[in-house]
Motif scaffolding. Structure first.
Motif, PDB file in Angstrom:
ATOM      1  N   MET A 103       0.832  -1.205   0.000  1.00 30.81           N
ATOM      2  CA  MET A 103       0.000   0.000   0.000  1.00 30.81           C
ATOM      3  C   MET A 103       0.870   1.259   0.000  1.00 30.81           C
ATOM      4  SD  MET A 103      -2.470   1.281   3.079  1.00 30.81           S
ATOM      5  CE  MET A 103      -3.931   0.336   2.828  1.00 30.81           C
ATOM      6  N   ILE A 104       0.552   2.183  -0.908  1.00 30.82           N
ATOM      7  CA  ILE A 104       1.287   3.453  -0.954  1.00 30.82           C
ATOM      8  C   ILE A 104       0.505   4.484  -0.134  1.00 30.82           C
ATOM      9  CG2 ILE A 104       1.989   5.351  -2.472  1.00 30.82           C
ATOM     10  CD1 ILE A 104       2.410   3.307  -4.698  1.00 30.82           C
ATOM     11  N   VAL A 105       1.201   5.156   0.793  1.00 29.93           N
ATOM     12  CA  VAL A 105       0.535   6.195   1.582  1.00 29.93           C
ATOM     13  C   VAL A 105       1.119   7.546   1.186  1.00 29.93           C
ATOM     14  CG1 VAL A 105       0.109   7.096   3.905  1.00 29.93           C
ATOM     15  CG2 VAL A 105       0.085   4.624   3.497  1.00 29.93           C
ATOM     16  N   GLY A 106       0.258   8.473   0.793  1.00 30.52           N
ATOM     17  CA  GLY A 106       0.720   9.779   0.351  1.00 30.52           C
ATOM     18  C   GLY A 106       0.097  10.905   1.146  1.00 30.52           C
ATOM     19  N   VAL A 107       0.896  11.929   1.427  1.00 32.08           N
ATOM     20  CA  VAL A 107       0.374  13.122   2.086  1.00 32.08           C
ATOM     21  C   VAL A 107       0.345  14.239   1.053  1.00 32.08           C
ATOM     22  CG1 VAL A 107       0.712  14.786   3.926  1.00 32.08           C
ATOM     23  CG2 VAL A 107       1.287  12.402   4.307  1.00 32.08           C
ATOM     24  N   LEU A 108      -0.832  14.833   0.863  1.00 31.61           N
ATOM     25  CA  LEU A 108      -1.002  15.918  -0.093  1.00 31.61           C
ATOM     26  C   LEU A 108      -1.362  17.197   0.670  1.00 31.61           C
ATOM     27  CD1 LEU A 108      -3.482  14.158  -2.590  1.00 31.61           C
ATOM     28  CD2 LEU A 108      -1.011  13.870  -2.440  1.00 31.61           C
ATOM     29  N   GLY A 109      -1.382  18.305  -0.029  1.00 28.80           N
ATOM     30  CA  GLY A 109      -1.964  19.532   0.518  1.00 28.80           C
ATOM     31  C   GLY A 109      -1.020  20.342   1.376  1.00 28.80           C
ATOM     32  N   CYS A 110      -1.622  21.107   2.275  1.00 26.40           N
ATOM     33  CA  CYS A 110      -0.889  22.180   2.962  1.00 26.40           C
ATOM     34  C   CYS A 110       0.155  21.683   3.952  1.00 26.40           C
ATOM     35  CB  CYS A 110      -1.887  23.110   3.632  1.00 26.40           C
ATOM     36  SG  CYS A 110      -2.825  24.032   2.387  1.00 26.40           S
ATOM     37  N   MET A 111      -0.144  20.584   4.639  1.00 27.85           N
ATOM     38  CA  MET A 111       0.842  20.049   5.580  1.00 27.85           C
ATOM     39  C   MET A 111       2.036  19.480   4.826  1.00 27.85           C
ATOM     40  SD  MET A 111      -0.627  17.708   8.573  1.00 27.85           S
ATOM     41  CE  MET A 111       0.582  17.159   9.770  1.00 27.85           C
ATOM     42  N   ALA A 112       1.778  18.883   3.659  1.00 25.28           N
ATOM     43  CA  ALA A 112       2.860  18.374   2.813  1.00 25.28           C
ATOM     44  C   ALA A 112       3.753  19.542   2.416  1.00 25.28           C
ATOM     45  CB  ALA A 112       2.284  17.687   1.576  1.00 25.28           C
ATOM     46  N   GLU A 113       3.142  20.641   2.046  1.00 19.57           N
ATOM     47  CA  GLU A 113       3.915  21.797   1.608  1.00 19.57           C
ATOM     48  C   GLU A 113       4.703  22.398   2.765  1.00 19.57           C
ATOM     49  OE1 GLU A 113       3.876  22.773  -1.757  1.00 19.57           O
ATOM     50  OE2 GLU A 113       5.624  23.864  -1.009  1.00 19.57           O
ATOM     51  N   ARG A 114       4.094  22.424   3.939  1.00 16.78           N
ATOM     52  CA  ARG A 114       4.758  23.038   5.090  1.00 16.78           C
ATOM     53  C   ARG A 114       5.947  22.202   5.563  1.00 16.78           C
ATOM     54  NH1 ARG A 114       5.190  23.895  10.361  1.00 16.78           N
ATOM     55  NH2 ARG A 114       4.008  22.153  11.224  1.00 16.78           N
ATOM     56  N   LEU A 115       5.754  20.894   5.604  1.00 16.82           N
ATOM     57  CA  LEU A 115       6.799  20.040   6.206  1.00 16.82           C
ATOM     58  C   LEU A 115       7.752  19.432   5.186  1.00 16.82           C
ATOM     59  CD1 LEU A 115       4.433  18.584   8.854  1.00 16.82           C
ATOM     60  CD2 LEU A 115       6.517  19.859   9.353  1.00 16.82           C
ATOM     61  N   LYS A 116       7.348  19.405   3.947  1.00 13.19           N
ATOM     62  CA  LYS A 116       8.182  18.914   2.846  1.00 13.19           C
ATOM     63  C   LYS A 116       8.785  17.537   3.176  1.00 13.19           C
ATOM     64  CE  LYS A 116       9.019  23.554   1.087  1.00 13.19           C
ATOM     65  NZ  LYS A 116       8.119  24.303   1.954  1.00 13.19           N
ATOM     66  N   ALA A 117      10.052  17.332   2.815  1.00 13.59           N
ATOM     67  CA  ALA A 117      10.654  16.000   2.984  1.00 13.59           C
ATOM     68  C   ALA A 117      10.740  15.571   4.451  1.00 13.59           C
ATOM     69  CB  ALA A 117      12.032  15.978   2.336  1.00 13.59           C
ATOM     70  N   LYS A 118      10.658  16.563   5.363  1.00  8.48           N
ATOM     71  CA  LYS A 118      10.697  16.222   6.799  1.00  8.48           C
ATOM     72  C   LYS A 118       9.619  15.207   7.156  1.00  8.48           C
ATOM     73  CE  LYS A 118      10.855  20.361   8.757  1.00  8.48           C
ATOM     74  NZ  LYS A 118      10.555  21.391   9.732  1.00  8.48           N
ATOM     75  N   PHE A 119       8.517  15.270   6.412  1.00  2.39           N
ATOM     76  CA  PHE A 119       7.416  14.350   6.663  1.00  2.39           C
ATOM     77  C   PHE A 119       7.868  12.901   6.587  1.00  2.39           C
ATOM     78  CE2 PHE A 119       3.009  15.909   6.795  1.00  2.39           C
ATOM     79  CZ  PHE A 119       2.476  14.803   7.439  1.00  2.39           C
ATOM     80  N   LEU A 120       8.761  12.625   5.631  1.00  3.75           N
ATOM     81  CA  LEU A 120       9.216  11.243   5.434  1.00  3.75           C
ATOM     82  C   LEU A 120       9.986  10.746   6.647  1.00  3.75           C
ATOM     83  CD1 LEU A 120      10.405  11.454   1.712  1.00  3.75           C
ATOM     84  CD2 LEU A 120       8.248  10.539   2.576  1.00  3.75           C
ATOM     85  N   GLU A 121      10.705  11.680   7.302  1.00  2.00           N
ATOM     86  CA  GLU A 121      11.441  11.280   8.506  1.00  2.00           C
ATOM     87  C   GLU A 121      10.493  11.122   9.688  1.00  2.00           C
ATOM     88  OE1 GLU A 121      14.242  14.485   9.055  1.00  2.00           O
ATOM     89  OE2 GLU A 121      14.699  14.332   6.903  1.00  2.00           O
ATOM     90  N   GLU A 122       9.530  12.064   9.774  1.00  2.00           N
ATOM     91  CA  GLU A 122       8.659  12.079  10.954  1.00  2.00           C
ATOM     92  C   GLU A 122       7.644  10.941  10.947  1.00  2.00           C
ATOM     93  OE1 GLU A 122       6.870  15.918  11.476  1.00  2.00           O
ATOM     94  OE2 GLU A 122       8.804  16.931  11.347  1.00  2.00           O
ATOM     95  N   GLU A 123       7.141  10.595   9.781  1.00  2.00           N
ATOM     96  CA  GLU A 123       6.100   9.564   9.692  1.00  2.00           C
ATOM     97  C   GLU A 123       6.596   8.495   8.722  1.00  2.00           C
ATOM     98  OE1 GLU A 123       3.304   9.766  11.524  1.00  2.00           O
ATOM     99  OE2 GLU A 123       3.380  11.874  12.137  1.00  2.00           O
ATOM    100  N   LYS A 124       7.118   7.422   9.294  1.00  2.00           N
ATOM    101  CA  LYS A 124       7.794   6.410   8.477  1.00  2.00           C
ATOM    102  C   LYS A 124       6.895   5.759   7.425  1.00  2.00           C
ATOM    103  CE  LYS A 124      11.858   6.688  10.395  1.00  2.00           C
ATOM    104  NZ  LYS A 124      12.510   7.898   9.920  1.00  2.00           N
ATOM    105  N   LEU A 125       5.606   5.699   7.699  1.00  2.53           N
ATOM    106  CA  LEU A 125       4.744   4.986   6.744  1.00  2.53           C
ATOM    107  C   LEU A 125       4.493   5.778   5.462  1.00  2.53           C
ATOM    108  CD1 LEU A 125       0.957   4.989   7.574  1.00  2.53           C
ATOM    109  CD2 LEU A 125       2.532   6.666   8.499  1.00  2.53           C
ATOM    110  N   VAL A 126       4.848   7.086   5.482  1.00  5.02           N
ATOM    111  CA  VAL A 126       4.553   7.919   4.317  1.00  5.02           C
ATOM    112  C   VAL A 126       5.552   7.649   3.195  1.00  5.02           C
ATOM    113  CG1 VAL A 126       4.412  10.300   3.481  1.00  5.02           C
ATOM    114  CG2 VAL A 126       3.443   9.697   5.708  1.00  5.02           C
ATOM    115  N   ASP A 127       5.021   7.413   1.965  1.00  4.27           N
ATOM    116  CA  ASP A 127       5.872   7.121   0.803  1.00  4.27           C
ATOM    117  C   ASP A 127       6.031   8.324  -0.098  1.00  4.27           C
ATOM    118  OD1 ASP A 127       6.012   4.169   1.223  1.00  4.27           O
ATOM    119  OD2 ASP A 127       3.843   4.358   0.967  1.00  4.27           O
TER     120      ASP A 127
END
Ligand code: SAH
Ligand code: SF4
Ligand code: F3S
Length: 477
Positions: A103-127
């Motif tokens: 399963m691919i998990v994606g974050v879109l929208g404003c939080m994606a824009e605010r946190l950018k690649a940091k999201f990948l470190e903070e939430e391991k399940l995000v692809d």
């Protein structure tokens, strides 16, 4: 929250000249997409664009994330609790992903824009992390994930408006739809994260907006809501070849008129108006067309001029009151709603009372009310201490909420005994014996089902009783 409903037929009827794009690659044929949206109407509207882009690539939609191949969450950063809600939801997706590691998990929208690649470190399940201006790149990003990589595209654009993409209408009642007319925001209100997550303001081609409204009307829709963070600064000039004369610039008042001309049976709404930009020309245009709803969402934020200045709203208390007076003068029956923030940096008790007195002055039909939440990177976060204790913010918020409840009741009570033109939107949530729909002023009206009428019809309803949120009545012929 919104889930994808199954594919509607409208998504690619208007696309032309993109044959290669329209032919599914085959790779994603039948893969299942699930998308959930948070935040403002803009985000919900964007999810319809995302769905359109991926359905063109062969995806099908599902309402059950547990059976999805791709799970997207379209996120909001406006207040801290909006972000917390998203993180909590991601935890729930974790269990599904552990059962289905593909399963691919994606974050879109404003939080994606605010946190950018940091999201990948903070939430391991995000692809995959994709900002609001990068949705055309989604098929490519999904390919990268298929190849075993993580993928990020958070580039903001000065031009992207997705004008040529016909949104797939999701969770639709077949009656009301959103049309995005602009993107981004140039205002830099000091509390607000939107200019950072959505980028520079740009207006969408007016012809493509009118075309979308016509297509919706021809598909049976009866109401469109034109969306932008600040619709009053809409401005579009068609590009011309060197040999041609320049085309006139279309402002928001012109655009309203163009959309209203689509059909007198198509209702027009819009959001959001900015007090500094709303012109008398817009108000006169509203007054001129019966099918432009007499309702304006005019966020005040605070009733005190010093706080408004700190907020960088670029109007003061007197200016706002004058705009309200102009609305009442030009469109006497107009409904007005607002947004209020309590406990902004350094707000005193007296200044808070000026917000209450502003509310008394306008007696809003409806309000969205919030305690100030500091957002990283905003002007306020950089310049001012978030110095109002949480319990004071909350107490002020309660005062605002209580007062608004009284004003909402005051407004709805005035509708009792009068006849309202209501567009039937569906069955009432409480009872399948009742229809619901809204009057011109955006107040919800509930009335007994009448076999002669169906969802999407206009009916005249007389108000007979009410609560602070709903007018209760019956159809009159
Ligand atoms: N473009 C619209 C509002 C978009 S955000 C406008 O200019 O009015 C929706 C509302 O969220 C805002 O009107 C404001 O009341 C609220 N809001 C925005 N940032 C906030 C913050 N940091 N804390 C609390 N409320 C906020
Ligand atoms: Fe945020 Fe202000 Fe722009 Fe609205 S106008 S989106 S509150 S910066
Ligand atoms: Fe939220 Fe982004 Fe809208 S921050 S309110 S989803 S523009």
């Amino acid at each position: 929250m919104l889930e994808l409903s199954h594919t509607t037929k409208t998504h690619d009827e208007s696309r032309q000249g993109e044959a290669l794009e329209l032919v599914p690659t085959g790779k994603s044929d039948g893969r299942k997409l699930y998308i959930e949206s948070y935040g403002c109407q803009m985000n919900f509207s964007d999810s319809e664009i995302v769905a359109s882009i991926l359905i063109d690539k062969g995806f099908e939609t599902t309402k059950d994330y547990k059976e999805a191949d791709v799970v997207f969450i379209n996120t909001c950063s406006i207040r801290e609790n909006a972000e917390q809600r998203v993180r909590k939801r991601l935890k729930e997706f974790e269990a599904a992903k552990s059962k289905n590691p593909g399963m691919i998990v994606g974050v879109l929208g404003c939080m994606a824009e605010r946190l950018k690649a940091k999201f990948l470190e903070e939430e391991k399940l995000v692809d995959v992390v994709v900002g609001p201006d990068a949705y055309r790149d989604l098929p490519n990003l999904i390919d990268k994930v298929d190849d075993g990589n993580k993928a990020v595209n958070v580039l903001l654009s000065r031009e992207e408006t997705y004008a040529d993409i016909s949104p797939v209408r999701l969770n639709t009642n077949g009656v009301s739809a959103f049309i995005s007319i602009m993107r981004g925001c140039d205002n830099m209100c000091s509390f607000c994260v939107v200019p950072f997550t959505r980028g520079r303001e740009r207006s969408r081609d007016a012809d493509s907006i009118v075309k979308e409204a016509k297509e919706l009307f021809n598909a049976g829709y009866k109401e469109v809501t034109l969306l932008g963070q600040n619709v009053d600064s809409y401005k579009y000039t068609s590009p011309v070849a060197e040999s041609e004369l320049p085309k006139p610039t279309i402002n928001f008042a012109h655009l309203l008129a163009l959309v209203a001309e689509v059909s007198p049976e198509l209702r027009i709404r819009f959001s959001t108006s900015h007090p500094k930009d709303i012109t008398d020309e817009v108000l006169h245009t509203m007054a001129r067309y019966d099918n432009i709803c007499k309702y304006i969402h005019l966020p005040v934020q605070s009733g005190n001029s010093r706080v408004l200045d700190l907020m960088n709203r670029t109007y003061d208390r007197e200016w706002y009151m004058e705009r309200v007076d102009a609305i009442r003068r030009i469109i006497p029956e107009c409904g007005i709603s607002t947004d209020v923030i309590t406990g902004f940096c350094t707000e005193t008790e007296e200044e808070h009372k000026e917000t209450l007195s502003m509310m008394e002055y306008v007696k809003y039909d409806f309000a969205y009310m919030f305690a100030y939440s500091e957002r990283p990177g905003t002007l306020a976060a950089k310049r001012y201490a978030d110095d109002i204790p949480e319990e004071i913010k909350k107490r002020r918020l309660t005062e605002v909420v209580d007062l608004q409840r009284a004003h909402s009741l005051y407004r709805v009570e005035k509708f009792v005994g009068k006849v309202h033109r209501v567009l039937i939107e569906g069955l009432s949530k409480r009872s399948d014996q009742d229809f619901c729909g809204r009057n011109d002023q955006n107040t919800m009206v509930v009335f007994p089902v009448d076999a002669r009428y169906k969802v999407g019809d206009y009916v005249n309803v007389i108000g007979e009783s009410c609560t602070s949120a709903t007018l209760i009545g019956r159809i009159v012929d």
